[in-house]
Design a protein around this motif. Structure first.
Motif, PDB file in Angstrom:
ATOM      1  N   MET A 121       5.679  -4.229  10.705  1.00 39.27           N
ATOM      2  CA  MET A 121       6.281  -3.250  11.618  1.00 39.27           C
ATOM      3  C   MET A 121       5.737  -1.837  11.417  1.00 39.27           C
ATOM      4  N   ASN A 122       5.012  -1.612  10.313  1.00 38.98           N
ATOM      5  CA  ASN A 122       4.440  -0.282  10.056  1.00 38.98           C
ATOM      6  C   ASN A 122       2.918  -0.273  10.110  1.00 38.98           C
ATOM      7  N   SER A 123       2.309  -1.352  10.504  1.00 34.87           N
ATOM      8  CA  SER A 123       0.854  -1.478  10.404  1.00 34.87           C
ATOM      9  C   SER A 123       0.092  -0.503  11.313  1.00 34.87           C
ATOM     10  N   PHE A 124       0.720  -0.006  12.339  1.00 37.73           N
ATOM     11  CA  PHE A 124       0.077   0.926  13.279  1.00 37.73           C
ATOM     12  C   PHE A 124       0.325   2.382  12.908  1.00 37.73           C
TER      13      PHE A 124
ATOM     14  N   LYS B 185      -2.021   1.534  -3.817  1.00 33.00           N
ATOM     15  CA  LYS B 185      -2.615   1.961  -2.549  1.00 33.00           C
ATOM     16  C   LYS B 185      -2.091   1.054  -1.439  1.00 33.00           C
ATOM     17  N   GLY B 186      -1.572   1.671  -0.387  1.00 34.23           N
ATOM     18  CA  GLY B 186      -1.100   0.914   0.760  1.00 34.23           C
ATOM     19  C   GLY B 186      -2.241   0.660   1.733  1.00 34.23           C
ATOM     20  N   LEU B 187      -2.260  -0.532   2.284  1.00 33.60           N
ATOM     21  CA  LEU B 187      -3.298  -0.904   3.254  1.00 33.60           C
ATOM     22  C   LEU B 187      -2.653  -1.310   4.571  1.00 33.60           C
TER      23      LEU B 187
ATOM     24  N   PHE C 275       0.506  12.439   2.482  1.00 29.83           N
ATOM     25  CA  PHE C 275       1.892  12.384   2.952  1.00 29.83           C
ATOM     26  C   PHE C 275       2.231  13.575   3.852  1.00 29.83           C
ATOM     27  N   ASP C 276       1.424  13.759   4.901  1.00 29.25           N
ATOM     28  CA  ASP C 276       1.550  14.954   5.751  1.00 29.25           C
ATOM     29  C   ASP C 276       1.830  14.603   7.203  1.00 29.25           C
ATOM     30  N   PRO C 277       3.035  14.144   7.529  1.00 26.95           N
ATOM     31  CA  PRO C 277       4.234  13.960   6.718  1.00 26.95           C
ATOM     32  C   PRO C 277       4.362  12.520   6.213  1.00 26.95           C
ATOM     33  N   ILE C 278       5.347  12.318   5.331  1.00 28.18           N
ATOM     34  CA  ILE C 278       5.653  10.971   4.857  1.00 28.18           C
ATOM     35  C   ILE C 278       6.187  10.157   6.034  1.00 28.18           C
ATOM     36  N   THR C 279       5.791   8.899   6.109  1.00 23.88           N
ATOM     37  CA  THR C 279       6.211   8.008   7.195  1.00 23.88           C
ATOM     38  C   THR C 279       7.046   6.858   6.623  1.00 23.88           C
ATOM     39  N   ASN C 280       7.613   6.064   7.518  1.00 19.72           N
ATOM     40  CA  ASN C 280       8.347   4.882   7.073  1.00 19.72           C
ATOM     41  C   ASN C 280       7.423   3.880   6.386  1.00 19.72           C
ATOM     42  N   GLY C 281       6.149   3.886   6.746  1.00 18.86           N
ATOM     43  CA  GLY C 281       5.185   3.032   6.055  1.00 18.86           C
ATOM     44  C   GLY C 281       5.024   3.444   4.603  1.00 18.86           C
ATOM     45  N   HIS C 282       4.939   4.744   4.347  1.00 19.94           N
ATOM     46  CA  HIS C 282       4.874   5.241   2.970  1.00 19.94           C
ATOM     47  C   HIS C 282       6.135   4.863   2.201  1.00 19.94           C
ATOM     48  N   VAL C 283       7.291   5.055   2.843  1.00 22.55           N
ATOM     49  CA  VAL C 283       8.566   4.768   2.181  1.00 22.55           C
ATOM     50  C   VAL C 283       8.645   3.287   1.815  1.00 22.55           C
ATOM     51  N   ASP C 284       8.166   2.430   2.685  1.00 25.06           N
ATOM     52  CA  ASP C 284       8.145   0.989   2.412  1.00 25.06           C
ATOM     53  C   ASP C 284       7.346   0.696   1.141  1.00 25.06           C
ATOM     54  N   ILE C 285       6.174   1.294   1.016  1.00 23.51           N
ATOM     55  CA  ILE C 285       5.333   1.085  -0.173  1.00 23.51           C
ATOM     56  C   ILE C 285       6.021   1.648  -1.419  1.00 23.51           C
ATOM     57  N   ILE C 286       6.654   2.804  -1.304  1.00 18.89           N
ATOM     58  CA  ILE C 286       7.364   3.408  -2.439  1.00 18.89           C
ATOM     59  C   ILE C 286       8.500   2.503  -2.893  1.00 18.89           C
ATOM     60  N   GLU C 287       9.303   2.034  -1.957  1.00 24.48           N
ATOM     61  CA  GLU C 287      10.442   1.169  -2.314  1.00 24.48           C
ATOM     62  C   GLU C 287       9.977  -0.116  -2.980  1.00 24.48           C
ATOM     63  N   ARG C 288       8.944  -0.730  -2.445  1.00 19.27           N
ATOM     64  CA  ARG C 288       8.444  -1.977  -3.016  1.00 19.27           C
ATOM     65  C   ARG C 288       7.818  -1.745  -4.393  1.00 19.27           C
ATOM     66  N   SER C 289       7.135  -0.620  -4.560  1.00 15.12           N
ATOM     67  CA  SER C 289       6.554  -0.283  -5.866  1.00 15.12           C
ATOM     68  C   SER C 289       7.651  -0.017  -6.889  1.00 15.12           C
TER      69      SER C 289
ATOM     70  N   VAL D 129      -7.600   2.127 -15.865  1.00  9.24           N
ATOM     71  CA  VAL D 129      -6.750   2.249 -14.673  1.00  9.24           C
ATOM     72  C   VAL D 129      -7.034   1.092 -13.718  1.00  9.24           C
ATOM     73  N   GLU D 130      -5.962   0.454 -13.259  1.00 11.79           N
ATOM     74  CA  GLU D 130      -6.067  -0.626 -12.281  1.00 11.79           C
ATOM     75  C   GLU D 130      -5.550  -0.138 -10.934  1.00 11.79           C
ATOM     76  N   THR D 131      -6.128  -0.660  -9.868  1.00  5.28           N
ATOM     77  CA  THR D 131      -5.647  -0.354  -8.518  1.00  5.28           C
ATOM     78  C   THR D 131      -4.949  -1.583  -7.970  1.00  5.28           C
ATOM     79  N   MET D 132      -3.734  -1.386  -7.479  1.00  5.03           N
ATOM     80  CA  MET D 132      -2.978  -2.470  -6.856  1.00  5.03           C
ATOM     81  C   MET D 132      -2.879  -2.168  -5.366  1.00  5.03           C
ATOM     82  N   PHE D 133      -3.425  -3.071  -4.556  1.00  9.61           N
ATOM     83  CA  PHE D 133      -3.349  -2.911  -3.109  1.00  9.61           C
ATOM     84  C   PHE D 133      -2.088  -3.602  -2.605  1.00  9.61           C
ATOM     85  N   MET D 134      -1.340  -2.900  -1.775  1.00  6.87           N
ATOM     86  CA  MET D 134      -0.118  -3.445  -1.213  1.00  6.87           C
ATOM     87  C   MET D 134      -0.224  -3.366   0.305  1.00  6.87           C
ATOM     88  N   MET D 135      -0.121  -4.500   0.949  1.00  9.17           N
ATOM     89  CA  MET D 135      -0.183  -4.530   2.412  1.00  9.17           C
ATOM     90  C   MET D 135       1.095  -3.944   2.991  1.00  9.17           C
TER      91      MET D 135
END
Length: 167
Positions: free
Chosen positions: A122-125, A87-89, A10-24, A112-118
């Motif tokens: 709009m944030n894929s790049f 984990k965001g993909l 998170f160096d720095p946190i992006t809107n893509g990270h925030v999207d994954i946090i909100e959905r989680s 421990v389970e890993t959940m992949f979240m696409m």
């Protein structure tokens, strides 16, 4: 109580990270954003600064917590009674790396389970690296990172720019 950990630099946190946090946060009772301390990397922001910026961004989310950690992620998760790693993909290239990491984590800690979240289309790049490059060359990062931390990122870029004596 379902507890998930969303690890990253998170160096720095992006809107893509925030999207994954909100959905989680909508899925789990508690989400811990775990900021990795990597002694081999010199960050754009210090660990303490990253934690502070993330807290500024997620402050309104009552079930999201921010901590830094070093060492094995599965050990951190055990200490927090977390069973799921989020984990965001963004692309297939992310999947290969994250898939291998999930297998290693499963070997180290079978519960421990890993959940992949696409990521959202709009944030894929978007990546922290691309945000740093844009801001270092004077481009606008509006829409790439949360508005309330843009001044912090621009200030750091300007401070770094002065340190290396670029024209």
């Amino acid at each position: 109580m379902s507890v998930a950990v969303y690890p990253g630099s998170f160096d720095p946190i992006t809107n893509g990270h925030v999207d994954i946090i909100e959905r989680s946060a909508a899925i789990f009772d508690k989400v811990i954003v775990a900021v990795l301390v990597n002694p081999e990397k010199k960050g754009f922001f210090s660990i303490e600064e990253r934690v502070k910026l993330i807290k500024k961004v997620v402050g309104r989310m009552t079930n999201v917590y921010v901590e830094s950690f070093s060492g094995l992620l599965v050990d951190f998760m055990k200490q927090r009674n977390a069973k799921v790693m989020v984990k965001g993909l963004r692309a297939v290239s992310d999947f290969e790396y994250e898939f291998n990491m999930s297998l290693m984590n499963k070997k180290l800690c079978p519960e421990v389970e890993t959940m992949f979240m696409m990521t959202s289309a709009m944030n894929s790049f978007l990546s922290s690296t691309s945000v740093k490059q844009v801001v270092m060359f004077g481009g606008s990062i509006k829409g790439l990172v949360p508005d309330d931390i843009i001044p912090d990122i621009v200030k750091r870029a300007n401070d770094n720019h002065k340190k290396i004596n670029c024209p």
